[in-house]
Design an enzyme around this catalytic site. Structure first.
Site, PDB file in Angstrom:
ATOM      1  N   THR A 158      -9.585   3.222  11.530  1.00 13.50           N
ATOM      2  CA  THR A 158     -10.001   3.981  12.713  1.00 13.50           C
ATOM      3  C   THR A 158     -11.456   3.728  13.098  1.00 13.50           C
ATOM      4  O   THR A 158     -11.775   3.573  14.278  1.00 13.50           O
ATOM      5  CB  THR A 158      -9.791   5.486  12.459  1.00 13.50           C
ATOM      6  OG1 THR A 158      -8.454   5.694  12.025  1.00 13.50           O
ATOM      7  CG2 THR A 158     -10.038   6.290  13.718  1.00 13.50           C
ATOM      8  N   ALA A 178      -9.519   5.229   3.381  1.00 14.23           N
ATOM      9  CA  ALA A 178      -9.437   6.366   4.309  1.00 14.23           C
ATOM     10  C   ALA A 178     -10.702   7.218   4.312  1.00 14.23           C
ATOM     11  O   ALA A 178     -11.331   7.427   3.280  1.00 14.23           O
ATOM     12  CB  ALA A 178      -8.250   7.267   4.001  1.00 14.23           C
ATOM     13  N   GLY A 179     -11.063   7.695   5.493  1.00 13.35           N
ATOM     14  CA  GLY A 179     -12.177   8.619   5.660  1.00 13.35           C
ATOM     15  C   GLY A 179     -13.504   7.967   5.990  1.00 13.35           C
ATOM     16  O   GLY A 179     -14.441   8.653   6.414  1.00 13.35           O
ATOM     17  N   LYS A 213       0.882  -1.167   0.000  1.00  7.63           N
ATOM     18  CA  LYS A 213       0.000   0.000   0.000  1.00  7.63           C
ATOM     19  C   LYS A 213       0.917   1.212   0.000  1.00  7.63           C
ATOM     20  O   LYS A 213       1.573   1.497   1.007  1.00  7.63           O
ATOM     21  CB  LYS A 213      -0.905   0.021   1.235  1.00  7.63           C
ATOM     22  CG  LYS A 213      -1.718   1.310   1.341  1.00  7.63           C
ATOM     23  CD  LYS A 213      -2.578   1.383   2.590  1.00  7.63           C
ATOM     24  CE  LYS A 213      -3.107   2.801   2.778  1.00  7.63           C
ATOM     25  NZ  LYS A 213      -3.941   2.938   3.990  1.00  7.63           N
ATOM     26  N   GLY A 273      -8.482   9.146   9.080  1.00  7.70           N
ATOM     27  CA  GLY A 273      -8.840   9.331  10.479  1.00  7.70           C
ATOM     28  C   GLY A 273      -9.963  10.324  10.739  1.00  7.70           C
ATOM     29  O   GLY A 273     -10.364  10.514  11.886  1.00  7.70           O
TER      30      GLY A 273
END
Lengths: 262, 65, 262, 65, 262, 262, 65, 65
Positions: free
Chosen positions: A207, A184-185, A96, A157
């Site tokens: 997260t 992400a997000g 990644k 995050g």
């Protein structure tokens, strides 16, 4: 089923392994997520400490593929070296690729990203680039040898979900054949379902699970949401309308002045 | 000889990267190494000389997102 | 588990029975939705036609509870009479009370709704009122005897999802103890998951399933999404932030000038 | 006698709602009835006289949302 | 020009008079807002204090119409009595009718609102009802004698703007001939412009000006935004598209392989 | 006042000159927009046709600065050559640099953009780059010599407004000192006001005016909206809240059981 | 006699609303009055008797939104 | 000699860019020129030879967004 770099995956949820309250919670979360791919990283460790080894043994015991990241790398050189080190330790060609361009948003440096992707692809890596929704950057990444793209939903995050749905739609429409993973997000299962409903092939998140009140339960919630979103995408979603339309048949409505049958 | 290992200045006697790892007590397996920003594969650590001031990274697996 | 009028339900998805391509598709959709409650209606029928009976036998064979609606009623009188007729035919005290106030939006007439709810509650009905997100109307409905509220997400059949998330949040916060069901406007599983994540107890939908390319598959997708949303709500969702935060630990980042361990 | 049944003007001889349902061939079970907007329970159809011009609703189960 | 209760207004901005740092700031704000209508209220005052009189003299010196409100009233009786008291003191038949139904959201009690509107209209008042975007409530208010409607954009003092654009569009479309004023929730000039672009006839706001860093300057900003929105509405806005379209002519593009002129 | 490349501008609205119904409408629109900067382009023209000259004379008669664009250019080479040709014809060092990377979205090719910006800046041009909201690309453009940035609001001609408000906020926060102009995607005055309220220094638009029902009137509406947005930004906007707060003082509310004065 | 004036319990001698306003020092103009929740117009204050326990509101203009 | 002028194949006799512009009837002012993708400033058009197959662009001001 999802096919990335000739690897067939049943699960469309990629899970991060960071920030869990305990190794047991991490184990339970991975298991209940049904994820087949988890992300890992490399970090400095004091000699004799061994926490890295214990973590690695835990991961190996889970029977999942690892996707090592280059988190924290700000230059092509750092990212490339980290990728090589990861390939040796984790024994995988997958990486990644993160080349961070701004510490406030942790957003990709798309210039460094494309360059590092080219170098690593030529070195035999199978690159999963963490990128933006930019179509042109996406073209460059494919030209550099990537066969998967991982655009962000929102900054890492934040849990804001899909910040630019319009842009993500355009990207999906532009590359109908390329596996696209929203990375992400993602903050809630509904965000993940939405990504799959838009035709994205998978989501990668960390997260939202590890910082949940009950990480293993949240992991299962995401597993269900991802399945729901994909199933809905395949089943063909209705189109949204501005005008209301009764679901119950109007024909034969009681008390109406019009005759209700032929 | 003075080295920077994982950003810490230390004094070592080891002449090679392999020797350094042994001297510091790192396992041969399960860590990856770089010198001055360049990856050094495990099997080349023996042949990797160290010079005063070299910056060495010794990395282990860790949680990641 | 969800408790409405002292009936315990395992499924948080209520499904409409209208507009399916065929009875077989309806049957399969109800089964794969795992719904325990389906909505039905009364309509005029020519003597000897019998399609109503065949439909009713199909529903009875599914082993689900029926929630008869008063769709198409524009006055208190029509709604009350229709409710009584439904109670006799469907042998249930439950009624999804619709008093339509505008044919363009099919929105509730909240004045007629409260009045009809009072009359029917006094007559021993257990009323599921189709209402708006208006807090004050909600208070009146509870005072009228309702013990469940069904605010709209968006107008019936639009599939727009949750039109006024802010208003729905306020309603949920104002009535922490009352079962709240988002009824109408849900267009995709992500909408349903979002409603459950907001703390809504269930969703009622029809068009999004019956008008899907593959209704039974879509029904299953909604079942998963509803479970996902509820599980996430119970597991405790992360809060969204504006600022990015790395998931991978920063401590010990390779190549950083700072020492990476104690 | 002229009635409106489900909004259709028809000519019938039946004097009660129960007779009307039979005359029109509706089953006794499985339909619900109203006269002039008021519900008439099944067991009261026999006692429900019909007058010229009455509006009768005879409803059956149907799909609903 | 805007015509409410046979009064012609040049300005489409109604301004509240509360919460200004000083009377001078209030005066300057009203002047720079170009508002022709300002809202006022009645409150208890200790005998001999006279601040109410000083305020009232200030307002009278501004040469604007006053629109007394019934803020803080929770019942029909309180609202009706307050309206009568205001009519005597302020010598106007106009009243901004508020019947608050919930203290958390300060939302209208639409039941009390309609009842009070009917009583006051019959008593010769010209009622400006503070209401929601509910179409059916709007119908009732018109039937009660109102000839203007003031739906909220968002709860009072939140500055969230137009919470339910879809609902406000429906309301506008449903009552093309009735003066509609967005009252409450406006937080910035762009919100006000948006309301006018949607075809709303005016906006009423207070907090966004009085709590601005520089209230008089903000008042002028709103005056410009309201003019801009109205002018744009009359000039005919372009429709939004999903697909890009070049503004610069493609015909004759340099370096293209196709001949650029006939 | 706005200062770009040491040129002080009173107007924060840059207007495009394409697609007007007639030269008269173009003239009137520029005049009523109060724009001091208009965009122009170069196109192939048949010998002796002279329409280009007539257009250029019209523009010169308006007493505005011209900002020539490189619309339609897909490569660095095309863009650079077009910029040089424009500098000769229009006698200005300013250039709106477009390097289009995708014909569906007309989005910038950020790689070509940065390269062309570097070459042109070294050649003495003052470059206004049409870019995305990408922070890292912005850094590269500044490093290449740009002293103004023009991120898109939405794709050219869509009129969708600000597609990614979050991203635009981040960009503004990251470059507090750099003039930032939202270029493309603006569809209505409220969009323009919003951009200025976010702290953007100006907006550039074309289609929303030229395709309006009445272009000159719409131009004036945008002029007012831009002024409103800037004035509001300088005056200090209130913050939006989730909770309602009464504007009318609660102290001294009639009929309340609590004494209303000291 | 005990009254509630603007929610304050006070002891007064005034027998009418007009007298009360004078006694308390309110101007005749510029305030509006209500007794027990009912509006009392200015010109009727003279004729408005007060009884022990009456709730009187005397209101003045104020800023409003 | 065959040239591509604004993407149109044409046959011309002019040996220089300046001559070409004259031959085609373009004004000296108000147009900009490029040959084979390279800008040719006005004052260099005289010295700009043309070869068979050259691609010439002659551009004029136009509306732009």
């Amino acid at each position: 089923m999802l096919n990335v770099y000739d690897t067939v995956l049943n699960s469309r949820l990629f899970l991060g392994t960071a920030q869990y309250p305990s190794p047991e919670q991490l184990r339970a979360a991975v298991e209940r997520s049904q994820a087949e791919v988890v992300t890992v990283s490399l970090r400095r460790e004091a000699a004799g400490e061994g926490s890295g080894q214990r973590f690695w043994q835990l991961i190996q015991s889970l029977g999942v593929r690892v996707l090592p990241n280059t988190a924290g790398c700000h230059t092509v050189q750092e990212a490339v070296t980290t990728a090589h080190m990861a390939r040796e330790v984790f024994a995988t060609r997958w990486v990644k690729l993160e080349v961070i361009g701004d510490d406030a948003t942790l957003q990709p440096d798309v210039f460094g990203l494309v360059e590092a992707a080219r170098i690593l692809s030529e070195d035999g890596f199978q690159v999963f680039p963490y990128t933006t929704e930019d179509l042109v950057v996406a073209e460059r990444l494919l030209a550099a040898g990537c066969r998967v793209l991982m655009p962000w939903g929102a900054p890492i995050g934040t849990g804001r979900g899909l910040n630019n749905v319009y842009g993500l739609r355009q990207l999906r429409a532009h590359f109908p054949e390329i596996p696209l993973v929203v990375d992400a997000g993602i903050g809630s299962p509904s965000h993940a379902a939405q990504a799959l409903e838009l035709g994205y092939d998978a989501v990668l998140l960390n997260t939202a699970v590890s910082k949940a009140g009950d990480p293993p339960a949240m992991a299962e919630a995401f597993a269900q949401a991802v399945n729901a979103g994909r199933l809905a995408y395949e089943a063909g979603l209705m189109e949204a309308h501005d005008l209301a339309a009764p679901s119950t048949p109007e024909f034969g409505t009681p008390f109406s002045p019009w005759s209700g049958h032929a | 000889m003075k080295l920077k290992v994982n950003a810490e200045e230390i004094q070592v006697s080891a002449a090679t990267l392999a020797a350094l790892c042994r001297e510091l007590g790192y396992p041969e397996q399960g860590v990856a190494t770089a010198v001055n920003g360049e990856f050094v594969p495990r099997q080349q650590r023996d042949n990797q000389p160290l010079r005063d001031g070299d910056a060495v990274e010794i990395l282990a697996p860790m949680q990641g997102g």
